[in-house]
Design a protein around this motif. Structure first.
Motif, PDB file in Angstrom:
ATOM      1  N   THR A  55       0.841  -1.191   0.000  1.00 57.44           N
ATOM      2  CA  THR A  55       0.000   0.000   0.000  1.00 57.44           C
ATOM      3  C   THR A  55       0.880   1.247   0.000  1.00 57.44           C
ATOM      4  O   THR A  55       2.081   1.166  -0.259  1.00 57.44           O
ATOM      5  N   VAL A  56       0.306   2.393   0.282  1.00 58.32           N
ATOM      6  CA  VAL A  56       1.036   3.666   0.342  1.00 58.32           C
ATOM      7  C   VAL A  56       0.875   4.260   1.728  1.00 58.32           C
ATOM      8  O   VAL A  56      -0.244   4.326   2.257  1.00 58.32           O
ATOM      9  N   GLU A  57       1.987   4.651   2.325  1.00 63.05           N
ATOM     10  CA  GLU A  57       1.955   5.316   3.621  1.00 63.05           C
ATOM     11  C   GLU A  57       2.106   6.827   3.414  1.00 63.05           C
ATOM     12  O   GLU A  57       3.037   7.283   2.744  1.00 63.05           O
ATOM     13  N   PHE A  58       1.197   7.580   4.012  1.00 67.21           N
ATOM     14  CA  PHE A  58       1.233   9.036   3.917  1.00 67.21           C
ATOM     15  C   PHE A  58       1.823   9.609   5.198  1.00 67.21           C
ATOM     16  O   PHE A  58       1.590   9.086   6.294  1.00 67.21           O
ATOM     17  N   SER A  59       2.573  10.692   5.055  1.00 60.86           N
ATOM     18  CA  SER A  59       3.222  11.299   6.212  1.00 60.86           C
ATOM     19  C   SER A  59       3.092  12.820   6.169  1.00 60.86           C
ATOM     20  O   SER A  59       2.894  13.410   5.103  1.00 60.86           O
ATOM     21  N   SER A  60       3.207  13.419   7.336  1.00 63.98           N
ATOM     22  CA  SER A  60       3.156  14.871   7.449  1.00 63.98           C
ATOM     23  C   SER A  60       4.059  15.294   8.606  1.00 63.98           C
ATOM     24  O   SER A  60       4.020  14.683   9.686  1.00 63.98           O
ATOM     25  N   GLU A  61       4.887  16.314   8.354  1.00 69.45           N
ATOM     26  CA  GLU A  61       5.817  16.775   9.388  1.00 69.45           C
ATOM     27  C   GLU A  61       6.181  18.229   9.149  1.00 69.45           C
ATOM     28  O   GLU A  61       6.612  18.597   8.050  1.00 69.45           O
ATOM     29  N   ASP A  62       5.977  19.033  10.177  1.00 67.06           N
ATOM     30  CA  ASP A  62       6.389  20.437  10.150  1.00 67.06           C
ATOM     31  C   ASP A  62       5.863  21.162   8.905  1.00 67.06           C
ATOM     32  O   ASP A  62       6.585  21.901   8.236  1.00 67.06           O
ATOM     33  N   GLY A  63       4.593  20.920   8.579  1.00 65.22           N
ATOM     34  CA  GLY A  63       3.962  21.623   7.467  1.00 65.22           C
ATOM     35  C   GLY A  63       4.155  20.991   6.103  1.00 65.22           C
ATOM     36  O   GLY A  63       3.553  21.446   5.123  1.00 65.22           O
ATOM     37  N   SER A  64       4.989  19.982   5.991  1.00 68.24           N
ATOM     38  CA  SER A  64       5.202  19.317   4.704  1.00 68.24           C
ATOM     39  C   SER A  64       4.603  17.911   4.749  1.00 68.24           C
ATOM     40  O   SER A  64       4.506  17.299   5.812  1.00 68.24           O
ATOM     41  N   SER A  65       4.210  17.419   3.568  1.00 70.86           N
ATOM     42  CA  SER A  65       3.605  16.091   3.497  1.00 70.86           C
ATOM     43  C   SER A  65       4.293  15.265   2.432  1.00 70.86           C
ATOM     44  O   SER A  65       4.953  15.798   1.527  1.00 70.86           O
ATOM     45  N   GLY A  66       4.135  13.962   2.534  1.00 69.72           N
ATOM     46  CA  GLY A  66       4.760  13.067   1.569  1.00 69.72           C
ATOM     47  C   GLY A  66       4.111  11.706   1.602  1.00 69.72           C
ATOM     48  O   GLY A  66       3.177  11.453   2.365  1.00 69.72           O
ATOM     49  N   SER A  67       4.614  10.814   0.755  1.00 67.29           N
ATOM     50  CA  SER A  67       4.098   9.451   0.721  1.00 67.29           C
ATOM     51  C   SER A  67       5.174   8.539   0.165  1.00 67.29           C
ATOM     52  O   SER A  67       6.076   8.980  -0.551  1.00 67.29           O
ATOM     53  N   GLU A  68       5.094   7.261   0.512  1.00 65.72           N
ATOM     54  CA  GLU A  68       6.012   6.266  -0.028  1.00 65.72           C
ATOM     55  C   GLU A  68       5.374   4.888   0.053  1.00 65.72           C
ATOM     56  O   GLU A  68       4.385   4.682   0.773  1.00 65.72           O
ATOM     57  N   ALA A  69       5.960   3.945  -0.671  1.00 67.94           N
ATOM     58  CA  ALA A  69       5.415   2.591  -0.710  1.00 67.94           C
ATOM     59  C   ALA A  69       5.624   1.884   0.629  1.00 67.94           C
ATOM     60  O   ALA A  69       6.695   1.962   1.229  1.00 67.94           O
ATOM     61  N   SER A  70       4.580   1.232   1.085  1.00 65.99           N
ATOM     62  CA  SER A  70       4.645   0.387   2.278  1.00 65.99           C
ATOM     63  C   SER A  70       4.436  -1.053   1.818  1.00 65.99           C
ATOM     64  O   SER A  70       3.390  -1.390   1.273  1.00 65.99           O
ATOM     65  N   PRO A  87      11.299  14.901  20.909  1.00 65.02           N
ATOM     66  CA  PRO A  87      11.819  15.775  21.973  1.00 65.02           C
ATOM     67  C   PRO A  87      12.017  17.220  21.513  1.00 65.02           C
ATOM     68  O   PRO A  87      11.914  18.151  22.313  1.00 65.02           O
ATOM     69  N   SER A  88      12.285  17.418  20.225  1.00 62.91           N
ATOM     70  CA  SER A  88      12.500  18.768  19.694  1.00 62.91           C
ATOM     71  C   SER A  88      11.198  19.560  19.578  1.00 62.91           C
ATOM     72  O   SER A  88      11.219  20.763  19.273  1.00 62.91           O
ATOM     73  N   GLY A  89      10.060  18.897  19.781  1.00 64.27           N
ATOM     74  CA  GLY A  89       8.766  19.554  19.651  1.00 64.27           C
ATOM     75  C   GLY A  89       8.103  19.320  18.311  1.00 64.27           C
ATOM     76  O   GLY A  89       6.945  19.698  18.105  1.00 64.27           O
ATOM     77  N   ILE A  90       8.808  18.697  17.376  1.00 66.68           N
ATOM     78  CA  ILE A  90       8.241  18.402  16.066  1.00 66.68           C
ATOM     79  C   ILE A  90       7.240  17.241  16.181  1.00 66.68           C
ATOM     80  O   ILE A  90       7.504  16.252  16.855  1.00 66.68           O
ATOM     81  N   VAL A  91       6.106  17.410  15.531  1.00 65.20           N
ATOM     82  CA  VAL A  91       5.070  16.376  15.518  1.00 65.20           C
ATOM     83  C   VAL A  91       4.979  15.794  14.114  1.00 65.20           C
ATOM     84  O   VAL A  91       4.824  16.533  13.133  1.00 65.20           O
ATOM     85  N   SER A  92       5.092  14.473  14.012  1.00 64.05           N
ATOM     86  CA  SER A  92       5.007  13.778  12.728  1.00 64.05           C
ATOM     87  C   SER A  92       3.811  12.833  12.746  1.00 64.05           C
ATOM     88  O   SER A  92       3.528  12.202  13.763  1.00 64.05           O
ATOM     89  N   THR A  93       3.111  12.743  11.638  1.00 60.99           N
ATOM     90  CA  THR A  93       1.986  11.809  11.523  1.00 60.99           C
ATOM     91  C   THR A  93       2.216  10.862  10.349  1.00 60.99           C
ATOM     92  O   THR A  93       2.775  11.248   9.312  1.00 60.99           O
ATOM     93  N   TYR A  94       1.780   9.623  10.511  1.00 63.14           N
ATOM     94  CA  TYR A  94       1.909   8.592   9.485  1.00 63.14           C
ATOM     95  C   TYR A  94       0.607   7.801   9.450  1.00 63.14           C
ATOM     96  O   TYR A  94       0.028   7.510  10.506  1.00 63.14           O
ATOM     97  N   ASP A  95       0.168   7.445   8.267  1.00 63.40           N
ATOM     98  CA  ASP A  95      -1.031   6.610   8.200  1.00 63.40           C
ATOM     99  C   ASP A  95      -1.055   5.807   6.902  1.00 63.40           C
ATOM    100  O   ASP A  95      -0.554   6.255   5.868  1.00 63.40           O
ATOM    101  N   PHE A  96      -1.618   4.598   7.010  1.00 59.98           N
ATOM    102  CA  PHE A  96      -1.840   3.752   5.836  1.00 59.98           C
ATOM    103  C   PHE A  96      -3.006   2.822   6.115  1.00 59.98           C
ATOM    104  O   PHE A  96      -3.378   2.575   7.268  1.00 59.98           O
ATOM    105  N   SER A  97      -3.594   2.313   5.058  1.00 61.82           N
ATOM    106  CA  SER A  97      -4.652   1.310   5.178  1.00 61.82           C
ATOM    107  C   SER A  97      -4.423   0.258   4.103  1.00 61.82           C
ATOM    108  O   SER A  97      -3.908   0.554   3.021  1.00 61.82           O
ATOM    109  N   THR A  98      -4.816  -0.974   4.396  1.00 61.39           N
ATOM    110  CA  THR A  98      -4.570  -2.075   3.467  1.00 61.39           C
ATOM    111  C   THR A  98      -5.583  -3.191   3.691  1.00 61.39           C
ATOM    112  O   THR A  98      -6.360  -3.155   4.658  1.00 61.39           O
ATOM    113  N   LYS A  99      -5.562  -4.175   2.796  1.00 65.17           N
ATOM    114  CA  LYS A  99      -6.462  -5.325   2.862  1.00 65.17           C
ATOM    115  C   LYS A  99      -5.639  -6.605   2.859  1.00 65.17           C
ATOM    116  O   LYS A  99      -4.490  -6.601   2.410  1.00 65.17           O
TER     117      LYS A  99
END
Length: 274
Positions: A57-72, A221-233
């Motif tokens: 599947t594809v994992e989506f990410s977001s960190e410090d105002g920027s977003s991206g994706s890559e193969a999972s 610890p630096s205060g940066i918040v990162s999010t990651y998410d994916f869904s699959t079957k």
């Protein structure tokens, strides 16, 4: 298989072989996982799911105002254990309804990203399920055919920590992980059974469809918040199912079951009809 599981299985098989002979029952169970008409059944079960594979599947990410994706890739659930209590009712000799509830623990969620393999240690979570099973055909000689459908689910399962291929862990990096893993499975199967005294072996085919979703929020610890998410079957839908039920005493039975190909699973159950 782990030694402790072999010891448990060996003990149960000895108990079956050396246990007391079954006192006669007026109404034997019509088939595996079924209850005589008008009777209730209480049960407890433990299931070890060695592995279940999921589609890339594809994992989506977001960190410090920027977003991206890559193969999972190579997404798997491994070494998950479920402990469930069940209540069943024989609505008709040919139809049994079941409700289950309990806990899942010890599981590992694995995926492969561009920077290597990652594994998440999952926290315990509440699990529930519903099911129905019907007798399609039977023969006086003890042969029979049943079909059933079941639904199993948990939501918002937490993640204890992530572990990378190079040995780095979120605990070592003082990263706080707020994870939410959702999983559900719908399965239909058909089983042939044959009665051998107090034993009821069964074997058949099942079709399972499951979905897995993961949402992670990392607080660094630096205060940066990162999010990651994916869904699959699930990757493998068709599987081989089988096992045996054995009557220990009037109304009391022990069951051993397995699933293979669509997932690798082994389960034990103890049930009492009343």
């Amino acid at each position: 298989m782990r030694p402790k599981y072999l010891m448990i299985l060996g003990s149960l098989l000895l108990m079956l072989c050396a246990g007391p002979a079954l006192a006669g029952q007026d109404q034997p169970a019509p088939g595996p996982g079924m209850v005589p008409a008008g009777k209730w059944q209480m049960g407890v079960s433990g299931t070890w799911q060695a592995a279940e594979r999921f589609q890339d599947t594809v994992e989506f990410s977001s960190e410090d105002g920027s977003s991206g994706s890559e193969a999972s890739q190579s997404v798997k659930l491994r070494d998950d254990r479920m402990y469930l209590a069940s209540l069943s009712y024989g609505l008709h000799r040919r139809l049994t309804l079941t409700a289950r509830a309990g806990m899942a623990e010890g599981g590992t969620l694995a995926e492969t990203l561009s920077n290597g393999q990652w594994e998440a240690k999952l926290k315990p979570v509440f699990v529930w399920g519903l099911g129905a099973r019907g007798l399609l055909w039977e023969n006086p000689s003890g042969l029979g055919l049943t079909a059933g459908v079941s639904y199993l689910r948990y939501d918002d399962r937490g993640i204890d920590s992530w572990h990378a291929t190079d040995g780095w862990t979120t605990d070592q990096g003082n990263v706080s992980v707020d994870g939410q893993v959702d999983y559900w499975r719908l399965e239909a199967n058909a089983l042939a059974h044959w009665r051998l005294g107090r034993f009821l072996p069964f074997l058949g085919l099942g079709y399972a469809y499951s979905e897995l979703k993961d949402q992670d929020t990392w607080h660094r610890p630096s205060g940066i918040v990162s999010t990651y998410d994916f869904s699959t079957k699930n990757q493998d839908r068709w599987g081989l199912l089988g096992g045996v039920q054995a009557e220990l005493w009037r109304g009391l039975s022990l069951g051993l079951n397995f699933a293979y190909f669509n997932r690798e699973e082994l389960g034990l159950s103890l049930n009492w009809d009343f």
